[in-house]
Design a protein around this motif. Structure first.
Motif, PDB file in Angstrom:
ATOM      1  N   GLY A 148     -10.966  -3.287   4.853  1.00  0.00           N
ATOM      2  CA  GLY A 148      -9.595  -3.767   4.710  1.00  0.00           C
ATOM      3  C   GLY A 148      -9.533  -5.232   4.299  1.00  0.00           C
ATOM      4  O   GLY A 148      -8.741  -5.623   3.439  1.00  0.00           O
ATOM      5  N   GLY A 149     -10.393  -6.044   4.923  1.00  0.00           N
ATOM      6  CA  GLY A 149     -10.415  -7.462   4.585  1.00  0.00           C
ATOM      7  C   GLY A 149     -10.852  -7.717   3.156  1.00  0.00           C
ATOM      8  O   GLY A 149     -10.260  -8.519   2.435  1.00  0.00           O
ATOM      9  N   VAL A 150     -11.904  -7.019   2.702  1.00  0.00           N
ATOM     10  CA  VAL A 150     -12.414  -7.201   1.338  1.00  0.00           C
ATOM     11  C   VAL A 150     -11.375  -6.753   0.307  1.00  0.00           C
ATOM     12  O   VAL A 150     -11.110  -7.456  -0.686  1.00  0.00           O
ATOM     13  CB  VAL A 150     -13.737  -6.431   1.154  1.00  0.00           C
ATOM     14  N   LEU A 151     -10.761  -5.578   0.527  1.00  0.00           N
ATOM     15  CA  LEU A 151      -9.787  -5.068  -0.436  1.00  0.00           C
ATOM     16  C   LEU A 151      -8.539  -5.944  -0.494  1.00  0.00           C
ATOM     17  O   LEU A 151      -7.980  -6.178  -1.570  1.00  0.00           O
ATOM     18  CB  LEU A 151      -9.410  -3.630  -0.076  1.00  0.00           C
ATOM     19  N   SER A 152      -8.081  -6.433   0.656  1.00  0.00           N
ATOM     20  CA  SER A 152      -6.885  -7.283   0.675  1.00  0.00           C
ATOM     21  C   SER A 152      -7.144  -8.626  -0.008  1.00  0.00           C
ATOM     22  O   SER A 152      -6.265  -9.170  -0.687  1.00  0.00           O
ATOM     23  CB  SER A 152      -6.430  -7.517   2.115  1.00  0.00           C
ATOM     24  N   GLU A 153      -8.349  -9.173   0.169  1.00  0.00           N
ATOM     25  CA  GLU A 153      -8.680 -10.461  -0.415  1.00  0.00           C
ATOM     26  C   GLU A 153      -8.909 -10.368  -1.915  1.00  0.00           C
ATOM     27  O   GLU A 153      -8.515 -11.243  -2.678  1.00  0.00           O
ATOM     28  CB  GLU A 153      -9.934 -11.038   0.270  1.00  0.00           C
ATOM     29  N   THR A 154      -9.593  -9.325  -2.365  1.00  0.00           N
ATOM     30  CA  THR A 154     -10.023  -9.239  -3.770  1.00  0.00           C
ATOM     31  C   THR A 154      -9.037  -8.508  -4.670  1.00  0.00           C
ATOM     32  O   THR A 154      -8.883  -8.869  -5.835  1.00  0.00           O
ATOM     33  CB  THR A 154     -11.390  -8.558  -3.864  1.00  0.00           C
ATOM     34  N   LEU A 155      -8.385  -7.454  -4.158  1.00  0.00           N
ATOM     35  CA  LEU A 155      -7.490  -6.654  -4.988  1.00  0.00           C
ATOM     36  C   LEU A 155      -6.062  -6.747  -4.462  1.00  0.00           C
ATOM     37  O   LEU A 155      -5.321  -7.653  -4.812  1.00  0.00           O
ATOM     38  CB  LEU A 155      -7.970  -5.196  -5.030  1.00  0.00           C
ATOM     39  N   SER A 156      -5.682  -5.823  -3.606  1.00  0.00           N
ATOM     40  CA  SER A 156      -4.337  -5.795  -3.031  1.00  0.00           C
ATOM     41  C   SER A 156      -4.375  -4.848  -1.837  1.00  0.00           C
ATOM     42  O   SER A 156      -5.247  -3.979  -1.742  1.00  0.00           O
ATOM     43  CB  SER A 156      -3.324  -5.304  -4.072  1.00  0.00           C
ATOM     44  N   TRP A 157      -3.418  -5.029  -0.931  1.00  0.00           N
ATOM     45  CA  TRP A 157      -3.388  -4.147   0.222  1.00  0.00           C
ATOM     46  C   TRP A 157      -3.115  -2.703  -0.182  1.00  0.00           C
ATOM     47  O   TRP A 157      -3.462  -1.773   0.549  1.00  0.00           O
ATOM     48  CB  TRP A 157      -2.348  -4.605   1.241  1.00  0.00           C
ATOM     49  N   HIS A 158      -2.513  -2.487  -1.364  1.00  0.00           N
ATOM     50  CA  HIS A 158      -2.300  -1.120  -1.843  1.00  0.00           C
ATOM     51  C   HIS A 158      -3.626  -0.379  -2.029  1.00  0.00           C
ATOM     52  O   HIS A 158      -3.673   0.851  -1.889  1.00  0.00           O
ATOM     53  CB  HIS A 158      -1.534  -1.136  -3.176  1.00  0.00           C
ATOM     54  N   TRP A 159      -4.679  -1.134  -2.356  1.00  0.00           N
ATOM     55  CA  TRP A 159      -5.969  -0.499  -2.613  1.00  0.00           C
ATOM     56  C   TRP A 159      -6.614   0.067  -1.353  1.00  0.00           C
ATOM     57  O   TRP A 159      -7.513   0.882  -1.421  1.00  0.00           O
ATOM     58  CB  TRP A 159      -6.904  -1.474  -3.315  1.00  0.00           C
ATOM     59  N   LEU A 178       1.638   6.008   0.398  1.00  0.00           N
ATOM     60  CA  LEU A 178       1.474   4.633   0.868  1.00  0.00           C
ATOM     61  C   LEU A 178       0.937   3.718  -0.220  1.00  0.00           C
ATOM     62  O   LEU A 178       1.287   2.531  -0.290  1.00  0.00           O
ATOM     63  CB  LEU A 178       0.527   4.609   2.078  1.00  0.00           C
ATOM     64  N   ALA A 179       0.088   4.253  -1.082  1.00  0.00           N
ATOM     65  CA  ALA A 179      -0.461   3.449  -2.171  1.00  0.00           C
ATOM     66  C   ALA A 179       0.585   3.121  -3.224  1.00  0.00           C
ATOM     67  O   ALA A 179       0.480   2.096  -3.911  1.00  0.00           O
ATOM     68  CB  ALA A 179      -1.636   4.192  -2.815  1.00  0.00           C
ATOM     69  N   LEU A 180       1.610   3.959  -3.343  1.00  0.00           N
ATOM     70  CA  LEU A 180       2.607   3.799  -4.406  1.00  0.00           C
ATOM     71  C   LEU A 180       3.877   3.093  -3.944  1.00  0.00           C
ATOM     72  O   LEU A 180       4.656   2.623  -4.777  1.00  0.00           O
ATOM     73  CB  LEU A 180       2.983   5.170  -4.987  1.00  0.00           C
ATOM     74  N   GLN A 181       4.135   3.025  -2.633  1.00  0.00           N
ATOM     75  CA  GLN A 181       5.428   2.538  -2.144  1.00  0.00           C
ATOM     76  C   GLN A 181       5.428   1.018  -1.962  1.00  0.00           C
ATOM     77  O   GLN A 181       4.379   0.381  -1.832  1.00  0.00           O
ATOM     78  CB  GLN A 181       5.775   3.234  -0.831  1.00  0.00           C
ATOM     79  N   ASN A 182       6.633   0.455  -1.906  1.00  0.00           N
ATOM     80  CA  ASN A 182       6.835  -0.970  -1.617  1.00  0.00           C
ATOM     81  C   ASN A 182       8.056  -1.154  -0.723  1.00  0.00           C
ATOM     82  O   ASN A 182       8.825  -2.101  -0.885  1.00  0.00           O
ATOM     83  CB  ASN A 182       7.031  -1.763  -2.915  1.00  0.00           C
ATOM     84  N   SER A 201       4.174  -9.204   1.551  1.00  0.00           N
ATOM     85  CA  SER A 201       4.525  -8.423   0.366  1.00  0.00           C
ATOM     86  C   SER A 201       5.860  -7.712   0.530  1.00  0.00           C
ATOM     87  O   SER A 201       6.661  -7.647  -0.412  1.00  0.00           O
ATOM     88  CB  SER A 201       3.421  -7.406   0.063  1.00  0.00           C
ATOM     89  N   LEU A 202       6.134  -7.185   1.729  1.00  0.00           N
ATOM     90  CA  LEU A 202       7.374  -6.441   1.970  1.00  0.00           C
ATOM     91  C   LEU A 202       8.490  -7.330   2.513  1.00  0.00           C
ATOM     92  O   LEU A 202       9.599  -6.835   2.785  1.00  0.00           O
ATOM     93  CB  LEU A 202       7.102  -5.287   2.956  1.00  0.00           C
ATOM     94  N   HIS A 203       8.181  -8.633   2.739  1.00  0.00           N
ATOM     95  CA  HIS A 203       9.166  -9.611   3.210  1.00  0.00           C
ATOM     96  C   HIS A 203       9.755  -9.201   4.568  1.00  0.00           C
ATOM     97  O   HIS A 203      10.977  -9.237   4.783  1.00  0.00           O
ATOM     98  CB  HIS A 203      10.296  -9.775   2.176  1.00  0.00           C
ATOM     99  N   VAL A 204       8.871  -8.806   5.471  1.00  0.00           N
ATOM    100  CA  VAL A 204       9.266  -8.501   6.849  1.00  0.00           C
ATOM    101  C   VAL A 204       8.346  -9.260   7.789  1.00  0.00           C
ATOM    102  O   VAL A 204       7.305  -9.781   7.380  1.00  0.00           O
ATOM    103  CB  VAL A 204       9.204  -6.974   7.136  1.00  0.00           C
ATOM    104  N   SER A 205       8.720  -9.320   9.053  1.00  0.00           N
ATOM    105  CA  SER A 205       7.922 -10.057  10.031  1.00  0.00           C
ATOM    106  C   SER A 205       6.686  -9.266  10.442  1.00  0.00           C
ATOM    107  O   SER A 205       6.631  -8.050  10.271  1.00  0.00           O
ATOM    108  CB  SER A 205       8.765 -10.361  11.276  1.00  0.00           C
ATOM    109  N   THR A 265      10.658   0.961   5.125  1.00  0.00           N
ATOM    110  CA  THR A 265      11.039   2.268   5.678  1.00  0.00           C
ATOM    111  C   THR A 265      10.039   3.342   5.288  1.00  0.00           C
ATOM    112  O   THR A 265       9.627   4.166   6.119  1.00  0.00           O
ATOM    113  CB  THR A 265      12.443   2.657   5.191  1.00  0.00           C
ATOM    114  N   ALA A 266       9.643   3.338   4.014  1.00  0.00           N
ATOM    115  CA  ALA A 266       8.644   4.302   3.561  1.00  0.00           C
ATOM    116  C   ALA A 266       7.308   4.068   4.247  1.00  0.00           C
ATOM    117  O   ALA A 266       6.579   5.024   4.568  1.00  0.00           O
ATOM    118  CB  ALA A 266       8.489   4.208   2.042  1.00  0.00           C
ATOM    119  N   LEU A 267       6.962   2.808   4.502  1.00  0.00           N
ATOM    120  CA  LEU A 267       5.706   2.489   5.194  1.00  0.00           C
ATOM    121  C   LEU A 267       5.667   3.118   6.577  1.00  0.00           C
ATOM    122  O   LEU A 267       4.664   3.740   6.967  1.00  0.00           O
ATOM    123  CB  LEU A 267       5.547   0.968   5.282  1.00  0.00           C
ATOM    124  N   VAL A 268       6.751   2.981   7.329  1.00  0.00           N
ATOM    125  CA  VAL A 268       6.799   3.538   8.680  1.00  0.00           C
ATOM    126  C   VAL A 268       6.705   5.066   8.644  1.00  0.00           C
ATOM    127  O   VAL A 268       5.907   5.674   9.368  1.00  0.00           O
ATOM    128  CB  VAL A 268       8.092   3.101   9.395  1.00  0.00           C
TER     129      VAL A 268
END
Length: 460
Positions: A135-146, A73-77, A20-24, A80-83
């Motif tokens: 984490g696995g359920v939310l990432s699969e069904t909704l988004s990692w933001h959730w 964290l829920a609002l950012q993309n 999503s953030l296009h990083v490694s 740098t903000a993630l870290v």
């Protein structure tokens, strides 16, 4: 619960976040490293502040930081903000465990303290099991933001409840609850829910205390106390073995048994369930061992005092620890060789249940004994404990893969189990000399004689 949940719920979404953030993935792993680094430092600051200014204000500060970080964290993309926000999230979440031990030291006498620590450890060790699944359920069904929306909702609700009804418990400020705190931030918004002892003492207000700037090195002073140092060292070693086992779940077992992300999260359940059951059971066991030790030396079981100057608390807390160390060592060795032989998956999972249960039981014993030895600096000493065990665990996990490559997975966990077995002579030394280091007396028989003399002679 929030500290472990924030860490483990993140693991199953690493790939999704990197895309999503296009990083490694390596850069996303740096956010885990920064989270762990801050989690070792932040409690040493807020823990010292909690022992000075009270539990309530520092707890509110920690959860305000944590809630704000989750919302960001829920609002950012942005990477740098993630870290940056993960560091802020860690600062708030990691401090809550040290503060929780402070609450327990305030409200629970030694005769009942084991049950309270057992409940705390039960919540703490449920997070590593629930986190990867959520984490696995939310990432699969909704988004990692959730993931962070869920943590925001949970922490915001918790912050609201704490603001409304949580009283100040620090005995330096409210004594046994009979003195009203001088500062408004130390008082709940709904004081009617506070005990009657606090309401009776409204006329008496505690004097304002001079608060010094928190020193992150204060927690290291406890390492000069021999008994506390041994407890922290043993807990750190066991936590390192526990961390290496958990790290192998997401690498070795997923690769060896060809698991997907969801089933890769489910393999944490046996260890987590064993830990939760062991924490609650060990808490009850510690209370029973306290009573048994008191009867053995003809000492009173007084639930109204924290005074342990005449009580062999080291013997009481370590009465049942040696079978747990034997189970932990055996299960760790068996786990390594089960993976080495690529046995049916039920074998290593069963062994993780026993290793997780025994190690969490040891954590409960160490946490309770450390609080007993430092009742007036409980949050600070737990912060020091957290700093040392995080450092040891980081070193152990860092060398895990290199050791596996060098000697194989079977011998690798045999080595880690042997290091864990070194805790046995440390506990023997603590049982035999701990009371003498703490009080200068020669053992519980001397204490029993002093107690009897005190009861017969009022002047004494």
């Amino acid at each position: 619960m929030f500290s472990g949940l924030s860490s483990f719920i993140y693991y199953s979404s690493i790939t999704a976040i990197s895309r999503s953030l296009h990083v490694s993935v390596e850069l996303i792993n740096l956010t885990i490293t920064s989270y762990q680094a801050v989690s070792g430092i932040a409690p040493s600051i807020l823990g010292d502040l909690a022992d000075q200014s009270g539990r309530r204000p520092v707890c509110l500060i920690a959860f305000t930081l944590y809630f704000s970080a989750n919302l960001g964290l829920a609002l950012q993309n942005s990477y740098t903000a993630l870290v940056a926000l993960r560091c802020l999230q860690s600062a708030g979440a990691s401090s809550t465990i040290a503060i929780a031990y402070g609450f327990i030291a305030d409200i629970a006498p030694p005769a009942e303290r084991g049950s309270y620590v057992g409940i705390l450890q039960g919540f703490t060790n449920s997070a590593p099991s629930l986190g990867p699944i959520l984490g696995g359920v939310l990432s699969e069904t909704l988004s990692w933001h959730w993931i962070f929306w869920l943590l925001s909702i949970m922490s915001g609700l918790n912050l609201l409840i704490l603001s409304l009804i949580m009283p100040e418990t620090s005995r330096k400020i409210v004594c046994n609850g009979s003195i009203r705190p001088p500062s408004l931030i130390n008082r709940p918004l709904f004081p009617n829910l506070v005990s009657s002892a606090s309401r009776r003492g409204d006329a008496e207000v505690a004097r304002k205390r001079k608060i010094q700037f928190p020193n992150s090195l204060t927690c290291l002073i406890t390492l000069w106390q021999r008994a506390s140092f041994l407890v922290i060292l043993v807990g750190g070693i066991q936590y390192t073995v526990y961390g290496c086992l958990a790290a192998s779940f997401s690498t070795l077992m997923i690769r060896l048994y060809s698991l997907n992300y969801l089933t890769g999260g489910l393999i944490y359940l046996p260890c987590g369930v064993g830990g939760v059951l062991a924490a609650y059971t060990t808490g009850k066991l510690l209370n029973r061992d306290y009573v048994r030790t008191a009867k053995r030396y003809n000492l009173p079981v007084d639930k109204s005092t924290n005074d342990l100057s005449n009580f062999p608390i080291e013997q009481a807390r370590l009465l049942s620890v040696f079978p747990l160390l034997a189970i932990s060592t055996t299960a760790t060795v068996g786990f390594g060789w089960a993976l080495n032989q690529h046995t049916f998956i039920a074998v290593p999972l069963t062994l993780t249940f026993f290793s997780g249960a025994s190690q969490v039981a040891i954590f409960t014993i160490c946490g309770t004994l450390l609080t007993d030895l430092n009742p007036n600096q409980s949050a600070t000493v737990q912060a020091g404990y957290n700093l040392i065990r995080c450092a040891l665990s980081a070193g152990g996990i860092a060398g895990l893969q290199a050791l596996i490559d060098a000697v194989g997975v079977g011998w690798c966990f045999t080595i880690y189990a042997s290091i864990g077995a070194l805790c046995i002579p440390m506990f023997v030394l603590l049982r035999s000399h701990g009371m003498q280091w703490r009080t200068g007396s020669h053992g519980p028989h001397h204490c029993a004689a002093r107690t009897e003399e005190s009861s017969q002679n009022p002047r004494v």
